[in-house]
Motif scaffolding. Structure first.
Motif, mmCIF file in Angstrom:
data_model
loop_
_atom_site.group_PDB
_atom_site.id
_atom_site.type_symbol
_atom_site.label_atom_id
_atom_site.label_comp_id
_atom_site.label_asym_id
_atom_site.label_seq_id
_atom_site.Cartn_x
_atom_site.Cartn_y
_atom_site.Cartn_z
ATOM 1 N N ILE A 52 0.838 -1.202 0.000
ATOM 2 C CA ILE A 52 0.000 0.000 0.000
ATOM 3 C C ILE A 52 0.874 1.254 0.000
ATOM 4 O O ILE A 52 0.619 2.210 -0.743
ATOM 5 N N TYR A 53 1.927 1.254 0.811
ATOM 6 C CA TYR A 53 2.837 2.400 0.828
ATOM 7 C C TYR A 53 3.531 2.574 -0.523
ATOM 8 O O TYR A 53 3.697 3.694 -1.017
ATOM 9 N N LEU A 54 3.962 1.452 -1.133
ATOM 10 C CA LEU A 54 4.607 1.535 -2.442
ATOM 11 C C LEU A 54 3.670 2.150 -3.476
ATOM 12 O O LEU A 54 4.078 2.998 -4.284
ATOM 13 N N MET A 55 2.429 1.727 -3.465
ATOM 14 C CA MET A 55 1.469 2.245 -4.443
ATOM 15 C C MET A 55 1.132 3.708 -4.159
ATOM 16 O O MET A 55 0.991 4.514 -5.084
ATOM 17 N N LYS A 56 1.001 4.047 -2.908
ATOM 18 C CA LYS A 56 0.723 5.442 -2.540
ATOM 19 C C LYS A 56 1.849 6.360 -3.037
ATOM 20 O O LYS A 56 1.596 7.392 -3.671
ATOM 21 N N GLU A 57 3.093 5.968 -2.770
ATOM 22 C CA GLU A 57 4.230 6.786 -3.195
ATOM 23 C C GLU A 57 4.290 6.897 -4.711
ATOM 24 O O GLU A 57 4.581 7.966 -5.258
ATOM 25 N N LEU A 76 4.669 -5.908 -6.230
ATOM 26 C CA LEU A 76 3.256 -5.977 -6.615
ATOM 27 C C LEU A 76 2.966 -7.294 -7.329
ATOM 28 O O LEU A 76 1.901 -7.899 -7.136
ATOM 29 N N ASP A 77 3.900 -7.747 -8.165
ATOM 30 C CA ASP A 77 3.727 -9.021 -8.867
ATOM 31 C C ASP A 77 3.651 -10.191 -7.891
ATOM 32 O O ASP A 77 2.978 -11.194 -8.153
ATOM 33 N N LEU A 99 -4.886 -2.429 -5.695
ATOM 34 C CA LEU A 99 -3.875 -3.217 -6.400
ATOM 35 C C LEU A 99 -4.091 -3.179 -7.908
ATOM 36 O O LEU A 99 -3.131 -3.076 -8.681
ATOM 37 N N ASP A 100 -5.344 -3.266 -8.352
ATOM 38 C CA ASP A 100 -5.625 -3.156 -9.789
ATOM 39 C C ASP A 100 -5.127 -1.816 -10.340
ATOM 40 O O ASP A 100 -4.533 -1.758 -11.430
ATOM 41 N N ILE A 101 -5.345 -0.756 -9.575
ATOM 42 C CA ILE A 101 -4.896 0.571 -10.000
ATOM 43 C C ILE A 101 -3.369 0.636 -10.010
ATOM 44 O O ILE A 101 -2.751 1.131 -10.963
ATOM 45 N N GLY A 102 -2.759 0.140 -8.949
ATOM 46 C CA GLY A 102 -1.301 0.182 -8.853
ATOM 47 C C GLY A 102 -0.617 -0.625 -9.930
ATOM 48 O O GLY A 102 0.401 -0.195 -10.506
ATOM 49 N N ARG A 103 -1.150 -1.797 -10.222
ATOM 50 C CA ARG A 103 -0.536 -2.647 -11.255
ATOM 51 C C ARG A 103 -0.668 -2.013 -12.637
ATOM 52 O O ARG A 103 0.263 -2.098 -13.447
ATOM 53 N N ASN A 222 -2.754 -7.821 -16.059
ATOM 54 C CA ASN A 222 -2.705 -6.373 -16.306
ATOM 55 C C ASN A 222 -3.155 -5.962 -17.710
ATOM 56 O O ASN A 222 -2.720 -4.940 -18.228
ATOM 57 N N ALA A 223 -4.016 -6.768 -18.320
ATOM 58 C CA ALA A 223 -4.630 -6.377 -19.594
ATOM 59 C C ALA A 223 -6.099 -6.052 -19.294
ATOM 60 O O ALA A 223 -7.020 -6.758 -19.715
ATOM 61 N N GLN A 224 -6.300 -4.987 -18.549
ATOM 62 C CA GLN A 224 -7.617 -4.718 -17.989
ATOM 63 C C GLN A 224 -8.643 -4.301 -19.040
ATOM 64 O O GLN A 224 -9.827 -4.619 -18.921
ATOM 65 N N ASP A 225 -8.212 -3.622 -20.083
ATOM 66 C CA ASP A 225 -9.153 -3.257 -21.148
ATOM 67 C C ASP A 225 -9.677 -4.501 -21.855
ATOM 68 O O ASP A 225 -10.872 -4.593 -22.180
ATOM 69 N N ASP A 226 -8.786 -5.475 -22.085
ATOM 70 C CA ASP A 226 -9.224 -6.736 -22.693
ATOM 71 C C ASP A 226 -10.173 -7.479 -21.760
ATOM 72 O O ASP A 226 -11.132 -8.122 -22.214
#
Length: 418
Positions: A52-57, A76-77, A99-103, A222-226
């Motif tokens: 969470i800290y990694l993604m926030k930064e 994250l992986d 996590l979806d946003i961060g990835r 991480n192919a969220q549009d697909d």
């Protein structure tokens, strides 16, 4: 948790959502106590609080921040997305949404190396189309000695017989079923057994062959549009059955969309949230999520005495993370199996992930193998004759160790029908 996003940042929907999730976190660290990767690695960055800290930064930093590197993505992986931390969290942090946003953000900022991109692209293309996957599986079974060990362990040694399904629309009560992408090839008897058991309960399954992969694999990679494109395609396949024009008066509609893989079920139940901003699909997606039911949610509400089950095998149930943490159905399958008379062995640390986690066991094989071996040790402690589970990924991952036989729980119920 305090955030430092600018007003300009907060105009972006994904930043606004990240800000909402981050502000619910009180960084207490309870989540680390139940995080499988933190328990194995002991690194704060490999636990939910550290991630969470990694993604926030990362999200608060400028585009050219040199501190956002491949190491950030590595941590994250390594996350299984098991959502055990969400079950533990006293503040209700929706970690998986962050996590979806961060990835997606790290994918954009730090492109992967060609070999890694090729692996992920290949997995998506091989797994999400049932016909293609079956053909590749058959090819792998034919030339089994040449297949890499990590993939060979996940293949049944020979084609699996699906058995027969009840034919014709025999019942007034009708449900749809998501056939899935890899399950029809790896364990075709799962859905056939479901059809036979439901038939005994007076429920028929309406086929919708146009519906394919639920979209979770694309999201995992991480192919969220697909993934969203697959969601829309499934909605298009199911919708005519749900909203039939000119339905005969008194004719019952579709009661539910049954999921026999808990990973798919957890994902379909979130269709409404994933397409909430799509004006063409928001209403339909919300309705699909309302209708989505894991198989155990159907059976637990039925009179199971009609099944007249005679089997008394000793079973250990492996509750998938997507069933207990995502769908909040921990204990539901055990209760159904208990009502049917099966003997269930106790399982220590039943809340921990087995290491399958979609494609995780392929992209992170070392961690996945450690988690699998720990899980099997706990499952086998009570000397069960069979291990049963509710998700095809867990089933093939655990079975790949070639220890105790692993089946879907509905197959065992089907075999026990008098």
């Amino acid at each position: 948790m305090q955030t430092n996003f600018t007003e300009e940042d907060l105009q972006k929907p994904h930043i606004r959502e990240a800000d909402r999730v981050l502000r619910t976190c009180v960084h207490c660290g309870f989540c680390n106590a139940t995080c499988p990767t933190y328990q194995l690695l002991g690194d704060e960055r490999d636990g939910p609080r550290g991630r969470i800290y990694l993604m926030k930064e990362m999200l608060e930093s400028p585009e050219d921040d040199t501190q956002v590197t491949e190491e950030t993505r590595l941590h994250l992986d390594r996350c299984l997305t098991c959502r055990n931390c969400e079950t533990t969290c006293p503040s209700g942090v929706e970690y998986h949404k962050l996590l979806d946003i961060g990835r997606a953000e790290i994918e954009r900022r730090v492109p992967r190396k060609p070999a890694d991109r090729a692996l992920r692209y290949g997995l998506r293309k091989a797994l999400v189309e049932p016909g293609r996957f079956k053909a590749l599986l058959k090819l792998g079974q034919t030339f089994r000695p040449l297949v890499p060990g990590s993939l060979r362990d996940k293949m049944p040694p020979a084609p699996v017989d699906a058995g027969t399904r009840p034919k014709g629309k025999r019942h007034a009560r009708q449900m749809l079923i998501l056939e899935g992408c890899v399950q029809p090839g790896l364990s075709p008897n799962t859905n056939a057994a479901t059809a036979r058991v439901l038939d005994q309960l007076g429920i028929g399954l309406t086929p919708a062959p146009e519906a394919g992969c639920c979209g979770a694999i694309d999201f995992h990679l991480n192919a969220q549009d697909d993934g969203r494109a697959r969601i829309r395609a499934n909605i298009d396949a199911w919708w005519p059955h749900i909203e039939k024009e000119g339905k005969k008066e008194g004719e019952a509609g579709i009661e539910a969309i049954v999921q026999t893989a808990s990973g798919c079920g957890a994902f379909v139940k979130e269709y409404g949230e994933m397409l909430a901003d799509d004006p063409d699909y928001a209403h339909k997606a919300e309705r699909i999520s309302e209708l989505a039911k894991d198989l155990v949610e159907v059976l637990r509400d039925e009179d199971l005495d009609v099944l007249a089950v005679k089997e008394r095998r000793r079973l250990a149930f492996q509750c998938p993370c997507t069933l207990q943490h995502a769908q909040k159905l921990g204990g539901a399958v055990e209760k159904v199996l208990g009502r049917l008379g099966f003997a269930l062995t106790p399982v220590q640390d039943a809340h921990l992930c087995c290491g399958s986690a979609g494609t995780y066991s392929i992209t992170q094989p070392e961690l996945a193998t450690q988690l699998r071996n720990n899980k099997l040790d706990n499952l086998e402690a009570g000397n069960p004759e069979v291990i049963v589970t509710a998700n095809i990924g867990c089933q093939t991952h655990l079975a790949g160790a070639n220890r105790t036989p692993v089946r879907h729980w509905i197959e065992i119920v089907d075999e026990a029908l008098a």
